[in-house]
Enzyme design. Sequence first.
Site, short mmCIF file in Angstrom:
data_model
loop_
_atom_site.label_atom_id
_atom_site.label_comp_id
_atom_site.label_asym_id
_atom_site.label_seq_id
_atom_site.Cartn_x
_atom_site.Cartn_y
_atom_site.Cartn_z
CB SER A 194 -0.90 0.01 1.23
OG SER A 194 -1.53 1.27 1.36
CG HIS A 231 -4.02 -1.65 -1.60
ND1 HIS A 231 -5.07 -2.49 -1.95
CD2 HIS A 231 -4.50 -0.83 -0.64
CE1 HIS A 231 -6.13 -2.18 -1.23
NE2 HIS A 231 -5.81 -1.17 -0.43
CG ASP A 256 -5.20 2.20 1.13
OD1 ASP A 256 -6.13 1.42 0.96
OD2 ASP A 256 -4.11 1.86 1.64
CG MET A 283 -8.46 7.02 2.70
SD MET A 283 -7.56 7.02 4.28
CE MET A 283 -6.66 5.46 4.14
CG HIS A 318 -9.48 0.05 -0.38
ND1 HIS A 318 -8.91 -0.22 0.85
CD2 HIS A 318 -10.82 0.04 -0.18
CE1 HIS A 318 -9.86 -0.40 1.75
NE2 HIS A 318 -11.03 -0.22 1.15
CG MET A 338 -11.31 3.02 2.21
SD MET A 338 -9.92 2.92 3.35
CE MET A 338 -8.57 3.04 2.18
CG MET A 353 -11.83 -2.78 5.40
SD MET A 353 -10.28 -2.35 4.57
CE MET A 353 -9.47 -1.36 5.84
CG PHE A 409 -5.95 7.26 10.29
CD1 PHE A 409 -5.37 8.48 9.99
CD2 PHE A 409 -7.25 7.24 10.76
CE1 PHE A 409 -6.07 9.67 10.17
CE2 PHE A 409 -7.96 8.42 10.94
CZ PHE A 409 -7.37 9.63 10.65
N GLY A 410 -3.17 4.39 8.14
CA GLY A 410 -2.22 3.30 8.11
C GLY A 410 -1.62 3.06 9.49
N GLY A 411 -0.92 1.95 9.63
CA GLY A 411 -0.17 1.67 10.84
C GLY A 411 -0.99 1.16 12.01
CG ASP A 447 -6.21 -2.79 3.54
OD1 ASP A 447 -5.21 -2.57 4.25
OD2 ASP A 447 -6.69 -1.93 2.77
N GLY A 458 -3.08 -3.92 9.35
CA GLY A 458 -2.26 -4.55 10.37
C GLY A 458 -1.53 -5.80 9.92
CB SER A 463 3.36 0.76 8.45
OG SER A 463 2.52 -0.19 9.08
#
Length: 223
Positions: free
Chosen positions: A8, A33, A35, A37, A66, A68, A137, A143-145, A175, A177, A198
Site C-alpha cells: 500500500s 494497492h 488507498d 480516502m 481501494h 474509501m 478490513m 489510517f495506516g499503521g 487489509d 495490520g 507500514s
Amino acid sequence: MIVRIAPSILSSDFSRLAEQIREAEEAGAHAIHVDVMDGRFVPNITMGPVIVGACRRSTSLPLDVHLMIAEPERFIPAFADAGADYLTIHAEATPHLHRVLQVIHGAQVKAGLAVNPLTPLEIYRDALPELDLALLMSVNPGFGGQSFIPASLDRLSRLRSLRDELNPECVIEVDGGINAGTATRAVRAGAQWLVAGSSIFNQQASIAENLAALSAAANVSSG
C-alpha cells in the site's frame, strides 16, 4: 497457492513514489494497492485519479485501487481512465452496490467489495457472484499503521466458506495490520492477497527485505 502481496503506497515516501513503486515491483510485489480516502467516508484525505495515473506510468503491476469514499459511483470513470485494474468499493458507502459493481465491470475493470470490521458478512451472499475480489478490513479504515483486529480471523474463515460456495474464482484480500506475524494467521484463515503498508515501507529495513520477510511468512503458512 502463492499468496500475493500488494504493498500500500499510503505508507510510502511520496517524494519518491515512482522510485518506491519500482523497488516494490523489482522485489516481487504482485500488485500496487492505492488507498483513496475522501474525508467523508473515512476521517482522512489521501489521493485521487491523478496519483493513480502516476502509479500507472511507474509500473506494469496491477493497480488495486481501494475506494474509501462516499458515493463511489461518481468517480468510477475517472479511476478507470487513470489506469486502475481493480476498483474496490465499500458496502457501507452507497445504497446502490449492484449498480456500481455493474458500472465498474462496464468500464472493463475488475470489481471488488470491501466491508468494515463490524459489517455483517451476509452482504457477500448476494454480492459474490458479481465480484472479482472480496476485501475484508482487519482494521477500521482511514489510517495506516493500525493493529490487526483478532476477530478478523474468524471473519476471514467465514468469508472463505461463502466464497467457496458461491464464487470460487473470487480473490479474498485482507487489509490492515498485516505484517510477518499476522500474515501467517490471515492466510491460514483464508486470505489470498495481503495488503501491507507500514510493514513494507519503513525505515527499519529496505522494501526488498520487508517484502521478502512478509512473503516468506505468508507462503509458509499457505503450504
